[in-house]
Design a protein around this motif. Structure first.
Motif, short mmCIF file in Angstrom:
data_model
loop_
_atom_site.label_atom_id
_atom_site.label_comp_id
_atom_site.label_asym_id
_atom_site.label_seq_id
_atom_site.Cartn_x
_atom_site.Cartn_y
_atom_site.Cartn_z
N ILE A 75 2.23 -3.56 9.35
CA ILE A 75 3.44 -2.82 9.76
C ILE A 75 3.79 -3.00 11.23
O ILE A 75 4.93 -3.33 11.57
N MET A 99 5.91 -5.13 1.78
CA MET A 99 5.83 -3.98 0.88
C MET A 99 4.57 -4.04 0.02
O MET A 99 3.86 -3.04 -0.14
N ILE A 102 1.48 -3.26 2.10
CA ILE A 102 1.40 -1.83 2.41
C ILE A 102 0.81 -1.08 1.21
O ILE A 102 -0.07 -0.23 1.36
N SER A 176 9.92 -0.21 8.34
CA SER A 176 9.19 -1.22 7.57
C SER A 176 9.75 -1.25 6.16
O SER A 176 10.57 -0.41 5.77
N GLU A 178 8.75 -0.30 3.38
CA GLU A 178 7.98 0.59 2.51
C GLU A 178 8.79 0.83 1.24
O GLU A 178 10.03 0.81 1.27
N TYR A 257 5.35 10.01 -1.27
CA TYR A 257 5.55 9.16 -2.45
C TYR A 257 5.88 9.94 -3.71
O TYR A 257 6.26 9.34 -4.71
N SER A 273 5.60 8.64 7.55
CA SER A 273 5.15 7.25 7.47
C SER A 273 4.33 6.86 8.70
O SER A 273 3.32 6.16 8.59
N SER A 277 0.48 5.71 8.06
CA SER A 277 0.36 4.24 8.11
C SER A 277 0.04 3.69 9.49
O SER A 277 -0.44 2.56 9.60
#
Length: 305
Positions: A75, A99, A102, A176, A178, A257, A273, A277
């Motif tokens: 990222i 993606m 991640i 990013s 994601e 999520y 995020s 992350s």
């Protein structure tokens, strides 16, 4: 609606469009990324070079540090580059690869934490059988299983994304690629993708969380039975670092999520995020090194040499 032919590139809006703030954020996240790489690499070097740390607990910690490096590197470098350029575009193929990495890193991390929780359960609840239960083969299988679950989680969510239609000009309201913001930017129907994302997040997230929770229920039950306060403190101190990381990761990642789109907020999504992350991979080595006397002693021996 704009032409729905497959988009060749996306625009990542990032955290801000203010050039002065971008310069400041570039400096801040450069420091964060350096600490993440340096801290996790030091943990890995100390564990691999010191014979006193060649035990299951530190074997899992070594792989957690490796996962954190992969997570942050997927990222942050591209994020830093976007702070310096005017055209914040990313190729479709690059976006899909980011993606998938991640998803792989996040899936591997939560199951690695579950494996570490199981290790602490055996160490505290069944200390006489610890060496027998947590042998090299079992440890390798647990780590291999964690990485395999990360790969499976990535594949399940990446393959359906290859069929999603995007407009010719697509903006991703994130720093990013994601999955949730990527789905929000799609032009075509994404019901199946959202269903797969929610199902996999619930199944993978809840299963790893339940494994961790059950381990800690047994750990707490055993610790409370210890007569001396010193003994209870010593037993619980061996897993307090792990518990802090679990709380930091699950409280933000699972909400991000599994939350409904109706409660989505641009600022909140970005903050969550960044927490799981970027900040968590940085905090892991700091928390483990500061709260672990064995790591501090091993680091002292290595610096002494």
């Amino acid at each position: 609606m704009e032409n729905q032919t497959s988009a060749s590139e996306f625009v990542l809006l990032g955290l801000t469009s203010d050039p002065h703030l971008q310069g400041f954020l570039f400096f801040v996240f450069s420091i964060v990324y350096f600490i993440t790489l340096f801290g996790n690499m030091v943990i890995m070097i100390v564990i691999s070079s010191d014979p006193h740390l060649h035990s299951p607990m530190y074997f899992f910690l070594f792989h957690l540090a490796l996962t954190d490096i992969c997570y942050a590197t997927t990222i942050v470098p591209y994020m830093l580059m976007n702070f310096l350029v005017k055209q914040k575009t990313i190729e479709f193929s690059t976006c899909i690869i980011q993606m998938s990495l991640i998803l792989l890193s996040a899936g591997s991390e939560i199951f690695m934490l579950s494996a570490m929780a199981y290790d602490r359960y055996v160490a505290i609840c069944k200390p006489l059988h610890y060496q027998e239960v947590m042998n090299k083969l079992v440890c390798s299988q647990l780590v291999g299983g964690a990485w395999a679950m990360g790969v499976l989680h990535s594949i399940i969510n990446t393959l359906p994304m290859l069929n999603v239609q995007f407009c010719k000009y697509t903006e991703i309201k994130h720093f990013s690629c994601e999955l949730p913001p990527l789905l929000a930017a799609a032009c075509g129907g994404t019901f199946l993708n959202k269903l797969v994302l929610l199902s996999s997040a619930v199944i993978f997230g809840s299963s790893s969380f339940l494994l961790t929770l059950i381990s800690y229920i047994y750990i707490i039950s055993t610790v409370l039975k210890i007569q001396s306060a010193k003994g209870r403190h010593k037993a619980f101190s061996t897993c307090s670092s792990h518990l802090i990381i679990v709380v930091l990761l699950y409280t933000t990642a699972l909400f991000q999520y599994t939350k409904p789109s109706s409660v989505s907020s641009f600022i909140l999504d970005q903050l969550f995020s960044i927490q799981y992350s970027i900040l968590t991979p940085m905090l892991n080595p700091i928390i483990y090194s500061l709260k672990n006397n064995d790591v501090k002693t091993a680091l002292g021996r290595m610096l002494g040499k």
